[in-house]
Motif scaffolding. Structure first.
Motif, PDB file in Angstrom:
ATOM      1  N   HIS A 237       1.367  -1.327  -0.056  1.00  0.00           N
ATOM      2  CA  HIS A 237      -0.215  -0.213   0.413  1.00  0.00           C
ATOM      3  C   HIS A 237       0.300   1.306   0.358  1.00  0.00           C
ATOM      4  CE1 HIS A 237      -3.093  -3.069   0.781  1.00  0.00           C
ATOM      5  NE2 HIS A 237      -2.568  -3.219   2.026  1.00  0.00           N
ATOM      6  N   ALA A 238       0.068   2.187  -0.643  1.00  0.00           N
ATOM      7  CA  ALA A 238       0.992   3.887  -0.438  1.00  0.00           C
ATOM      8  C   ALA A 238       1.369   3.820   0.568  1.00  0.00           C
ATOM      9  CB  ALA A 238      -0.304   4.669  -1.328  1.00  0.00           C
ATOM     10  N   ASP A 239       3.037   4.998   0.568  1.00  0.00           N
ATOM     11  CA  ASP A 239       3.362   5.534   1.551  1.00  0.00           C
ATOM     12  C   ASP A 239       2.630   6.760   2.460  1.00  0.00           C
ATOM     13  OD1 ASP A 239       5.599   4.007   1.751  1.00  0.00           O
ATOM     14  OD2 ASP A 239       7.197   5.248   1.104  1.00  0.00           O
ATOM     15  N   ASP A 240       1.722   7.216   1.503  1.00  0.00           N
ATOM     16  CA  ASP A 240       0.785   8.427   2.672  1.00  0.00           C
ATOM     17  C   ASP A 240      -0.308   7.549   2.784  1.00  0.00           C
ATOM     18  OD1 ASP A 240      -0.170   7.491   0.367  1.00  0.00           O
ATOM     19  OD2 ASP A 240      -0.261  10.161  -0.202  1.00  0.00           O
ATOM     20  N   MET A 241      -1.030   6.153   2.689  1.00  0.00           N
ATOM     21  CA  MET A 241      -2.234   6.100   3.548  1.00  0.00           C
ATOM     22  C   MET A 241      -2.289   5.584   4.497  1.00  0.00           C
ATOM     23  SD  MET A 241      -4.198   2.338   1.609  1.00  0.00           S
ATOM     24  CE  MET A 241      -5.430   1.626   2.465  1.00  0.00           C
ATOM     25  N   VAL A 242      -3.258   6.086   5.309  1.00  0.00           N
ATOM     26  CA  VAL A 242      -3.428   5.980   7.011  1.00  0.00           C
ATOM     27  C   VAL A 242      -3.587   3.972   7.840  1.00  0.00           C
ATOM     28  CG1 VAL A 242      -4.645   6.268   9.114  1.00  0.00           C
ATOM     29  CG2 VAL A 242      -4.332   7.648   7.368  1.00  0.00           C
ATOM     30  N   TRP A 243      -2.378   3.887   7.865  1.00  0.00           N
ATOM     31  CA  TRP A 243      -2.490   2.375   8.694  1.00  0.00           C
ATOM     32  C   TRP A 243      -3.090   1.867   9.487  1.00  0.00           C
ATOM     33  CZ3 TRP A 243       1.026   1.261  12.887  1.00  0.00           C
ATOM     34  CH2 TRP A 243       0.883  -0.427  13.232  1.00  0.00           C
ATOM     35  N   ALA A 244      -2.983   3.251  10.821  1.00  0.00           N
ATOM     36  CA  ALA A 244      -4.031   2.829  11.661  1.00  0.00           C
ATOM     37  C   ALA A 244      -3.370   4.039  12.576  1.00  0.00           C
ATOM     38  CB  ALA A 244      -2.966   2.118  13.199  1.00  0.00           C
ATOM     39  N   ARG A 245      -4.701   4.409  12.765  1.00  0.00           N
ATOM     40  CA  ARG A 245      -5.327   5.633  14.264  1.00  0.00           C
ATOM     41  C   ARG A 245      -5.695   5.032  15.389  1.00  0.00           C
ATOM     42  NH1 ARG A 245     -10.338   8.426  11.077  1.00  0.00           N
ATOM     43  NH2 ARG A 245      -8.602   8.784   9.497  1.00  0.00           N
ATOM     44  N   ALA A 246      -4.949   6.355  16.593  1.00  0.00           N
ATOM     45  CA  ALA A 246      -5.915   6.349  17.734  1.00  0.00           C
ATOM     46  C   ALA A 246      -5.823   7.347  18.727  1.00  0.00           C
ATOM     47  CB  ALA A 246      -4.859   4.328  18.593  1.00  0.00           C
ATOM     48  N   ALA A 247      -6.312   7.877  19.582  1.00  0.00           N
ATOM     49  CA  ALA A 247      -6.260   8.322  20.656  1.00  0.00           C
ATOM     50  C   ALA A 247      -6.188   9.825  19.842  1.00  0.00           C
ATOM     51  CB  ALA A 247      -5.625   8.294  21.360  1.00  0.00           C
ATOM     52  N   ASP A 248      -6.403  10.251  17.936  1.00  0.00           N
ATOM     53  CA  ASP A 248      -6.445  10.973  17.097  1.00  0.00           C
ATOM     54  C   ASP A 248      -5.571  11.460  16.669  1.00  0.00           C
ATOM     55  OD1 ASP A 248      -9.130  11.979  17.765  1.00  0.00           O
ATOM     56  OD2 ASP A 248      -8.344  13.125  19.866  1.00  0.00           O
ATOM     57  N   ARG A 249      -4.519   9.827  16.725  1.00  0.00           N
ATOM     58  CA  ARG A 249      -2.897  10.225  15.747  1.00  0.00           C
ATOM     59  C   ARG A 249      -3.225   8.949  14.880  1.00  0.00           C
ATOM     60  NH1 ARG A 249      -2.316  11.046  21.855  1.00  0.00           N
ATOM     61  NH2 ARG A 249      -2.373   8.225  22.272  1.00  0.00           N
ATOM     62  N   GLU A 250      -2.937   9.235  14.341  1.00  0.00           N
ATOM     63  CA  GLU A 250      -2.536   8.092  12.746  1.00  0.00           C
ATOM     64  C   GLU A 250      -1.084   8.241  12.774  1.00  0.00           C
ATOM     65  OE1 GLU A 250      -6.351  10.133  10.526  1.00  0.00           O
ATOM     66  OE2 GLU A 250      -4.426  10.588   9.518  1.00  0.00           O
ATOM     67  N   VAL A 251      -1.297   6.876  11.726  1.00  0.00           N
ATOM     68  CA  VAL A 251      -0.005   6.119  11.416  1.00  0.00           C
ATOM     69  C   VAL A 251       0.100   5.730  10.115  1.00  0.00           C
ATOM     70  CG1 VAL A 251       1.746   4.285  11.928  1.00  0.00           C
ATOM     71  CG2 VAL A 251       1.285   5.512  13.495  1.00  0.00           C
ATOM     72  N   THR A 252       1.268   6.017   9.283  1.00  0.00           N
ATOM     73  CA  THR A 252       1.158   6.260   7.861  1.00  0.00           C
ATOM     74  C   THR A 252       1.799   4.740   7.898  1.00  0.00           C
ATOM     75  OG1 THR A 252       2.765   7.112   6.949  1.00  0.00           O
ATOM     76  CG2 THR A 252       0.794   8.674   6.887  1.00  0.00           C
ATOM     77  N   PHE A 253       1.566   3.809   6.040  1.00  0.00           N
ATOM     78  CA  PHE A 253       2.307   2.969   5.713  1.00  0.00           C
ATOM     79  C   PHE A 253       3.642   2.727   5.933  1.00  0.00           C
ATOM     80  CE2 PHE A 253      -2.953   0.758   5.139  1.00  0.00           C
ATOM     81  CZ  PHE A 253      -2.269  -0.210   5.300  1.00  0.00           C
ATOM     82  N   GLY A 254       4.324   4.050   5.426  1.00  0.00           N
ATOM     83  CA  GLY A 254       4.969   4.750   5.189  1.00  0.00           C
ATOM     84  C   GLY A 254       5.985   4.511   6.073  1.00  0.00           C
ATOM     85  N   ARG A 255       5.589   5.287   7.026  1.00  0.00           N
ATOM     86  CA  ARG A 255       5.755   5.155   8.205  1.00  0.00           C
ATOM     87  C   ARG A 255       5.393   3.548   9.756  1.00  0.00           C
ATOM     88  NH1 ARG A 255       4.134   8.041  14.424  1.00  0.00           N
ATOM     89  NH2 ARG A 255       5.577   7.511  15.112  1.00  0.00           N
ATOM     90  N   MET A 256       5.105   2.852   8.940  1.00  0.00           N
ATOM     91  CA  MET A 256       5.053   1.701   9.751  1.00  0.00           C
ATOM     92  C   MET A 256       6.061   0.849   9.341  1.00  0.00           C
ATOM     93  SD  MET A 256       3.565  -1.751   8.550  1.00  0.00           S
ATOM     94  CE  MET A 256       2.059  -1.472   8.374  1.00  0.00           C
ATOM     95  N   ARG A 257       6.146   1.049   8.279  1.00  0.00           N
ATOM     96  CA  ARG A 257       7.255   0.151   7.493  1.00  0.00           C
ATOM     97  C   ARG A 257       8.837   0.442   7.790  1.00  0.00           C
ATOM     98  NH1 ARG A 257       3.307  -0.538   2.697  1.00  0.00           N
ATOM     99  NH2 ARG A 257       3.878   2.034   1.742  1.00  0.00           N
ATOM    100  N   ARG A 258       8.663   2.220   8.198  1.00  0.00           N
ATOM    101  CA  ARG A 258      10.170   2.330   8.451  1.00  0.00           C
ATOM    102  C   ARG A 258      10.284   2.065  10.243  1.00  0.00           C
ATOM    103  NH1 ARG A 258       8.611   7.164   6.032  1.00  0.00           N
ATOM    104  NH2 ARG A 258       7.171   7.956   7.747  1.00  0.00           N
ATOM    105  N   GLU A 259       9.523   1.974  11.024  1.00  0.00           N
ATOM    106  CA  GLU A 259       9.545   1.863  12.363  1.00  0.00           C
ATOM    107  C   GLU A 259       9.969   0.230  12.179  1.00  0.00           C
ATOM    108  OE1 GLU A 259      10.014   3.730  14.626  1.00  0.00           O
ATOM    109  OE2 GLU A 259       8.938   5.195  14.253  1.00  0.00           O
ATOM    110  N   THR A 260       9.003  -0.393  11.577  1.00  0.00           N
ATOM    111  CA  THR A 260       9.233  -2.183  11.848  1.00  0.00           C
ATOM    112  C   THR A 260      11.191  -2.074  11.021  1.00  0.00           C
ATOM    113  OG1 THR A 260       7.292  -2.189  11.272  1.00  0.00           O
ATOM    114  CG2 THR A 260       8.881  -4.556  10.495  1.00  0.00           C
ATOM    115  N   ALA A 261      11.335  -1.642   9.832  1.00  0.00           N
ATOM    116  CA  ALA A 261      12.488  -1.959   9.324  1.00  0.00           C
ATOM    117  C   ALA A 261      13.648  -1.921  10.575  1.00  0.00           C
ATOM    118  CB  ALA A 261      13.219  -1.243   8.194  1.00  0.00           C
ATOM    119  N   TRP A 262      13.364  -0.819  11.077  1.00  0.00           N
ATOM    120  CA  TRP A 262      13.988   0.106  12.484  1.00  0.00           C
ATOM    121  C   TRP A 262      14.490  -1.032  13.397  1.00  0.00           C
ATOM    122  CZ3 TRP A 262      13.594   1.360  16.979  1.00  0.00           C
ATOM    123  CH2 TRP A 262      15.474   2.332  17.785  1.00  0.00           C
ATOM    124  N   LEU A 263      13.576  -1.301  14.062  1.00  0.00           N
ATOM    125  CA  LEU A 263      13.172  -2.306  15.060  1.00  0.00           C
ATOM    126  C   LEU A 263      13.787  -3.325  14.797  1.00  0.00           C
ATOM    127  CD1 LEU A 263      10.003  -2.228  16.823  1.00  0.00           C
ATOM    128  CD2 LEU A 263      12.219  -1.928  18.062  1.00  0.00           C
TER     129      LEU A 263
END
Length: 461
Positions: free
Chosen positions: A15-41
């Motif tokens: 899915h595209a980097d700018d697409m919203v992957w998840a949200r909670a408590a008025d905060r959003e994470v895109t697919f792009g950020r999720m992929r970067r965080e997963t790779a870093w961890l």
């Protein structure tokens, strides 16, 4: 998607980097950020020595960090043992029969309120000298609820998880691309993780997580969602939410426990959407579903595509090719696993009607859940568990005004000629598992009703 890539590039990268992957408590994470965080961890965890075939106990909490830590561990080829963090503290305890993991990863240990959602939290890695490496092909280990006895360690392979995702995708009404899916179940449990997070990831839906485990947070998470996935506990506050508070809702699915009939009736009346059900076990994943709620609440749906089921002596069995139990040496013959659930299969539709849990030997045609529903309708009863099938025992919680003769008359009045309990055990409250399910084990209930002294009285005929 293949077994080799099921965890990573193909699933996380579609899915595209700018697409919203998840949200909670008025905060959003895109697919792009999720992929970067997963790779870093994944890179960080590898520096600690976590490799393919490593075993890692992951003590989860409510955070985005929990999910990308899970993805990172899978990307390294580790076997992840999912554990719920005890409130306010980290626990290294291993359930009976489980082998110790080589590593433990705990999230947000310093947090005073671990059930409240946060974007990110600290990740603490511990190595355990007595831990053992992965044996077999299981990538995920969870623990059964323990409603009928001691919890068991259950392993799921990539093949098993992929098959479950395929089954859910084939079910009419399943969440689809672009929808917002409120996942109210804790992500350490099968349907929340697989039916909620992994399925949404696969189809390109946005996961919406509650900000806390409260009624207010439950309603708020559902308010902007197209789909709500929860258990009966979550649908109580949702049923009484004001009409119009769930304006986008098209699908509501309950799982994990029997759904009491008054909840879906109120929910449908207020929000115009029927509450459907998803039925499965930790060992098998999704087995049957009625996502759109076309059947009555006692019917959990029809077997989903790819699930092989049969009813033997009134008890549902599911075909599982290999043993899901990690530390059980009993030979796995035939591949049929008893769910210990009493069911009736409609020969016309194939729908499965749940009637309770099998206990003892006797008439397996008895509808134990119907007896429970009749008992809960009594004005002095707050909860009930009925075990059978010979003799039938009702464990009820309620006020001190409960009277045995009244209960007997009540059951015979509303059950008609159907079997009624032979014994009634009156308790102050019924025991529940850590995830809120009613305990249906005679031994546990017996200990509960005799401690503290005077906590109950028994009436039999």
């Amino acid at each position: 998607m293949t077994q080799r890539s099921w965890w990573g590039a193909e699933l996380l990268g579609r899915h595209a980097d700018d697409m919203v992957w998840a949200r909670a408590a008025d905060r959003e994470v895109t697919f792009g950020r999720m992929r970067r965080e997963t790779a870093w961890l994944a890179n960080v965890l590898e520096q600690y020595g976590i490799r393919a075939h490593s075993t890692v106990a992951l003590y989860a909490n409510a955070s985005f960090t929990h999910l990308w830590t899970l993805f990172a561990l899978w990307s390294l080829g580790a076997q992840v043992v999912l554990r719920e963090t005890p409130p306010g503290r980290w626990s290294p305890d291993v359930p009976p029969g489980a082998q110790p993991a080589q590593f433990s990863v705990s999230l947000g240990e310093s947090r005073r309120r671990p059930d409240d959602f946060v974007d990110e939290c600290e990740v603490l890695v511990r190595r355990h000298s007595d831990g053992r490496p992965k044996a077999g092909g299981h990538c995920l280990v969870q623990f059964s609820s323990g409603t009928t006895g001691r919890p068991k360690a259950v392993g799921r392979s990539p093949r098993s998880l992929l098959a479950e995702l395929d089954r859910l995708t084939a079910v009419d009404g399943a969440p689809h691309h672009g929808e917002r899916v409120a996942v109210l179940e804790p992500l350490t449990r099968s349907f929340g993780l697989i039916g909620g997070v992994l399925h949404s990831l696969a189809v390109g839906a946005t996961v919406v997580l509650p900000a806390a485990r409260t009624a207010v947070a439950t309603v708020r998470a559902a308010a902007d969602a197209h789909v709500v996935l929860g258990n009966p506990h979550h649908f109580r506050p949702l049923a009484w939410a004001e009409p119009g508070e769930l304006p986008h809702l098209r699908l509501a699915v309950s799982s994990g426990d029997a759904l009491q009939p008054e909840i879906p009736a109120v929910f449908h009346g207020r929000h115009g959407v029927r509450v459907g059900q998803a039925y499965g076990t930790t060992e098998t994943g999704l087995v049957a579903a009625d996502l759109t709620g076309r059947f009555d609440p006692a019917v959990v749906g029809v077997p989903v595509p790819g699930a092989r089921t049969r009813v033997v002596g009134g008890v549902l069995e599911v075909h599982v090719p290999e043993s899901p139990y990690l530390y059980d040496d009993t030979p796995w013959t035939g591949g049929w696993m008893s769910t210990r659930d009493l069911v009736t299969c409609d020969p016309r539709t194939g729908a499965l009607r749940l009637r309770g849990r099998v206990q003892g030997v006797g008439d397996t045609s008895v509808d134990l859940l119907r007896i429970e529903s009749v008992l809960r309708a009594h004005r002095h009863i707050t909860d009930a568990v009925v075990l059978g099938v010979g003799p039938i025992e009702a464990h009820v919680a309620g006020s001190a005004e409960l009277d045995g003769e009244d209960l007997r008359s009540w059951c015979h009045r509303f059950l008609g000629g159907a079997p009624a309990p032979d014994r009634y055990h009156l308790l102050r409250e019924l025991p529940r598992t850590a995830n809120g399910k009613a305990v249906r084990d005679r031994g546990v209930l017996r200990r509960h009703r005799t401690h503290p002294p005077g906590a109950c009285r028994c009436i039999s005929w």
